[in-house]
Design a protein around this motif. Structure first.
Motif, PDB file in Angstrom:
ATOM      1  N   SER A 176      33.321  21.810  32.758  1.00 56.76           N
ATOM      2  CA  SER A 176      33.905  20.757  31.933  1.00 56.76           C
ATOM      3  C   SER A 176      33.883  19.452  32.718  1.00 56.76           C
ATOM      4  O   SER A 176      33.950  19.448  33.956  1.00 56.76           O
ATOM      5  CB  SER A 176      35.344  21.124  31.539  1.00 56.76           C
ATOM      6  N   SER A 225      35.382  15.175  32.586  1.00 55.47           N
ATOM      7  CA  SER A 225      36.289  14.199  31.983  1.00 55.47           C
ATOM      8  C   SER A 225      36.214  12.901  32.785  1.00 55.47           C
ATOM      9  O   SER A 225      36.343  12.931  34.018  1.00 55.47           O
ATOM     10  CB  SER A 225      37.730  14.727  31.966  1.00 55.47           C
ATOM     11  N   ASN A 270      40.191  28.154  27.075  1.00 55.85           N
ATOM     12  CA  ASN A 270      38.875  27.708  26.609  1.00 55.85           C
ATOM     13  C   ASN A 270      38.891  26.337  25.972  1.00 55.85           C
ATOM     14  O   ASN A 270      37.818  25.760  25.737  1.00 55.85           O
ATOM     15  CB  ASN A 270      38.307  28.714  25.600  1.00 55.85           C
ATOM     16  N   SER A 271      40.042  25.810  25.628  1.00 58.79           N
ATOM     17  CA  SER A 271      40.114  24.498  24.986  1.00 58.79           C
ATOM     18  C   SER A 271      41.379  23.794  25.453  1.00 58.79           C
ATOM     19  O   SER A 271      42.418  24.427  25.670  1.00 58.79           O
ATOM     20  CB  SER A 271      40.092  24.626  23.459  1.00 58.79           C
ATOM     21  N   GLU A 301      32.309  24.524  21.078  1.00 63.87           N
ATOM     22  CA  GLU A 301      33.124  23.331  21.281  1.00 63.87           C
ATOM     23  C   GLU A 301      33.213  22.553  19.978  1.00 63.87           C
ATOM     24  O   GLU A 301      32.379  22.711  19.073  1.00 63.87           O
ATOM     25  CB  GLU A 301      32.516  22.455  22.382  1.00 63.87           C
ATOM     26  N   LYS A 361      38.515  24.017  32.244  1.00 60.39           N
ATOM     27  CA  LYS A 361      38.682  22.739  31.549  1.00 60.39           C
ATOM     28  C   LYS A 361      39.381  21.720  32.449  1.00 60.39           C
ATOM     29  O   LYS A 361      40.245  22.080  33.263  1.00 60.39           O
ATOM     30  CB  LYS A 361      39.508  22.918  30.265  1.00 60.39           C
ATOM     31  N   SER A 379      46.496  23.645  24.090  1.00 61.40           N
ATOM     32  CA  SER A 379      45.472  24.494  24.697  1.00 61.40           C
ATOM     33  C   SER A 379      45.258  25.731  23.850  1.00 61.40           C
ATOM     34  O   SER A 379      46.156  26.198  23.148  1.00 61.40           O
ATOM     35  CB  SER A 379      45.862  24.884  26.127  1.00 61.40           C
ATOM     36  N   GLU A 434      40.989  17.499  31.975  1.00 59.64           N
ATOM     37  CA  GLU A 434      41.247  16.327  31.146  1.00 59.64           C
ATOM     38  C   GLU A 434      41.953  15.288  32.015  1.00 59.64           C
ATOM     39  O   GLU A 434      42.991  15.579  32.618  1.00 59.64           O
ATOM     40  CB  GLU A 434      42.134  16.674  29.936  1.00 59.64           C
ATOM     41  N   ALA A 487      28.424  20.846  29.822  1.00 64.55           N
ATOM     42  CA  ALA A 487      29.503  19.870  29.643  1.00 64.55           C
ATOM     43  C   ALA A 487      28.933  18.474  29.509  1.00 64.55           C
ATOM     44  O   ALA A 487      27.931  18.128  30.146  1.00 64.55           O
ATOM     45  CB  ALA A 487      30.480  19.926  30.823  1.00 64.55           C
ATOM     46  N   CYS A 534      27.745  22.254  24.065  1.00 66.89           N
ATOM     47  CA  CYS A 534      28.696  21.143  24.067  1.00 66.89           C
ATOM     48  C   CYS A 534      28.190  20.042  23.144  1.00 66.89           C
ATOM     49  O   CYS A 534      26.982  19.911  22.907  1.00 66.89           O
ATOM     50  CB  CYS A 534      28.908  20.598  25.480  1.00 66.89           C
TER      51      CYS A 534
END
Length: 666
Positions: A412, A414, A535-536, A639, A467, A551, A469, A327, A273
């Motif tokens: 992950s 956030s 994955n994103s 990443e 993930k 995504s 966010e 992360a 990361c």
């Protein structure tokens, strides 16, 4: 007994500290006089805190003057006041000429006064600050002052960096130099900026270099000696120790170093990361970008990268994790300054997480330092830590029970954006985490009290969450905290976490930072965006309460959807509704996993994949069109992070940093 160099004493004198009965420690100034008995003066009396083994093991006088730091056998660090005036101490003890009167051949006369005869005239000082058991029960081995910091070592395999705040000791961070080096005996700072750790590894005495991360010297001596001394020079080195009552001496000539490092590594294993902290403007230099990387080698690294030199220089290395760092998340302080930047430099909170369900939190302070190699200096302050199984380790007879999930990993992180609608913002910061055990967890941080608490969780996904966010929906009537999570089945869930955060804040205030985790409830909306793991993930805010959610998946596809946030009745207390206005998918956008995606503008996306392609996409009404593709050199991409820079002419330039088996900035 222990010796300590004391500022203000002549070269032939030193301070001697002696521990006696009932925890009393005496400070004596001792000077050598040729042909005469040593010159001795009692300077102070100190009281060590009660414990089973009540004596000091090391001490150092602070260069600021008037303060003495010592470590004891219980592993505690103590701060005492000390008089900087020899005349005052002499008057208190009633001894003239600084102690025993100078005498000649009859120096052994019994009529000579003792420096202890008037020790009752000196007050018995209590410690100003106590860090009890800082180095565990095996004791503190050394205390060193260097620059503006205090360093202590112990037989717990760690050394700690501290600073003086008023008249209190404050621990900034803990360092674990290498595995197996449990007895760290001493630190030595070299003129070229290296930090050497002297200690015992198994049955060897070792000198470990923090710069190169390797043993410079390894001497087989049996290990664990309490009386030893080491000296080195460019031409030779010597190590003396006491073994079974015998004084042993090891000497050897220094061998020339034939190893030349062509390019120093940032990590020992792949980088999992990366996050950009910001840029530091240094007069006479190009802007220096500061990044944070986390790796499978269990460390996180703060590094500086200059566009002019194209050299990455590590500023600090964080080694508190016991497993991989997967992360990272940054929280800049609220204010008008961009990226937490001020005239002094950069300031931000760093969260790092990974294996063994471990989260660490640090305060990072980066400032200009033209004298250093990178022109930037970074101070790291450890704020708090959290492990899910910490309560498990405190249970009795836990070997008879079955642990539910000992290998939970945080995938992950956030930071939940702070609210500005309240007249007095809450001091708690909140962090969302995606977990491998199928849960979405929310933590609360109170930086002043150094507390990191689990406040809410949900196991809605029932599979590994990859993930998360968090984003803030603000309108004229108030604000709502929203959260997006994505799992291995390709689903993306959207949550309204406003009520759990408000309830957690109230509970934490009433319970003084302790609470049982609340339930996050059910998500507002769940969409199946991909056929396999996401994955994103990235969310871009648009006008009129709309959000663009992009995504990328294991199957190489990209999915973009346009969401609208609507509130029932238009009131902050009403329910939150999410509507999907538009969905665009691009199957087989890449030939491998899409591990990085960013929405640069509403009509422009950037994606990166394990196929080592960085592709720009134009978002149209019903399709994604490829604009350009760039090949990068980092294999096994994990990443990416992006940022924009405003040029002198007013145009925008986009930068990105990619990590995997290496690091690259484009």
């Amino acid at each position: 007994l222990s010796w300590a160099p004391c500022p203000g004493l002549p070269p032939a004198a030193a301070a001697l500290l002696a521990s006696g009965p009932d925890g009393e420690m005496l400070w004596l100034d001792v000077a050598h006089r040729p042909g005469q008995v040593p010159w001795v003066q009692l300077r102070g009396r100190y009281l060590l805190p009660p414990c089973k083994q009540r004596w000091h093991t090391c001490a150092a006088f602070l260069p600021q003057g008037g303060l003495l730091v010592c470590g004891d056998r219980r592993g505690s660090l103590l701060l005492f006041p000390c008089s900087s005036s020899p005349e005052r101490a002499a008057e208190s003890t009633g001894i003239v000429d600084g102690g025993t009167n100078p005498v000649g051949e009859d120096s052994g006369s019994e009529s000579e006064p003792s420096c202890f005869s008037h020790k009752g005239a000196l007050p018995l000082e209590a410690p100003l600050s106590v860090l009890f058991g800082l180095h565990g029960k095996t004791g503190v081995t050394s205390v060193t002052c260097h620059g503006d910091y205090i360093y202590s070592t112990g037989r717990d395999g760690c050394y700690r960096q501290l600073r003086l705040q008023g008249q209190q000791l404050e621990v900034l961070r803990k360092h674990r130099p290498c595995k197996g080096l449990q007895w760290i005996e001493e630190l030595r700072f070299t003129p070229d900026g290296d930090l050497l750790m002297l200690g015992f590894h198994a049955d060897n005495f070792v000198v470990w270099s923090s710069r190169t991360g390797e043993n410079l010297h390894c001497i087989p001596c049996g290990g664990g000696h309490r009386s030893w001394s080491y000296c080195s020079s460019p031409s030779a080195e010597a190590f003396a120790f006491v073994k079974c009552g015998d004084v042993m001496l090891y000497c050897c000539d220094a061998e020339p170093c034939e190893q030349q490092v062509l390019l120093a590594s940032l990590h020992g294993r792949e980088i999992a990361c990366v996050r950009r902290l910001g840029a530091v403007e240094v007069p006479g230099h190009a802007a220096v970008n500061v990044f944070v990387t986390g790796s499978e080698d269990t460390t996180a690294c703060i590094l500086a990268l200059s566009e002019r030199s194209r050299v990455a220089v590590p500023l600090a290395r964080l080694s508190d994790h016991i497993s991989s760092v997967r992360a990272l998340a940054l929280a800049s302080p609220a204010g008008p300054s961009d990226e937490g930047f001020s005239d002094e430099g950069l300031s931000a909170l760093l969260f790092s997480a990974g294996g063994r369900a471990q989260i660490e939190c640090y305060r990072l302070l980066c400032a200009r330092d033209p004298a250093s190699e990178s022109a930037v200096a970074c101070q790291v302050i450890h704020v708090a830590s959290h492990r899910l199984d910490k309560h498990w380790e405190r249970k009795k007879n836990r070997h008879k029970l079955v642990k539910m999930d000992p290998e939970t990993r945080y995938m992950s992180l956030s930071v939940v954006p702070g609210t500005s609608s309240e007249p007095l913002p809450t001091p708690w910061k909140f962090l969302a985490a995606a977990c491998s055990d199928g849960s979405v967890r929310v933590f609360g941080l109170l930086e002043a009290a150094q507390k990191l608490v689990l406040v809410a969780e949900s196991f809605h996904h029932q599979r590994c969450v990859l993930k998360v966010e968090a984003f803030l929906h603000a309108w004229a009537g108030g604000e709502r905290h929203l959260l997006c999570s994505a799992a291995t089945d390709g689903s993306i869930a959207f949550w309204d976490i406003t009520s759990p955060i408000a309830d957690a804040t109230d509970t934490l205030h009433r319970a003084e930072g302790e609470m049982q985790p609340l339930a996050l409830g059910a998500p507002l909306l769940t969409i199946m965006a991909h056929s396999c793991g996401v994955n994103s993930l990235h969310i871009h805010e648009m006008p009129e309460g709309r959000y663009l959610v992009a995504s990328g998946s294991d199957d190489g596809s990209i999915h973009v959807c346009l969401l609208e946030v609507a509130l029932g009745g238009g009131e902050a207390t009403a329910g939150t509704c999410l509507r999907v206005l538009e969905r665009v998918a691009r199957p087989c956008a890449h030939a491998a996993h899409v591990t990085g995606i960013r929405v640069l503008r509403p009509d422009l996306l950037l994606s990166a994949s394990v196929d080592q392609r960085l592709t720009l996409w134009r978002r149209g009404p019903s399709a994604l069109d490829a604009l350009s593709t760039t090949f990068f050199h980092v294999p096994d991409l994990a990443e990416l992070d992006c940022w924009e820079v405003v040029e002198a002419g007013g145009g925008l330039r986009y930068y990105c940093v990619l990590c995997g088996q290496g690091l690259e900035m484009l």
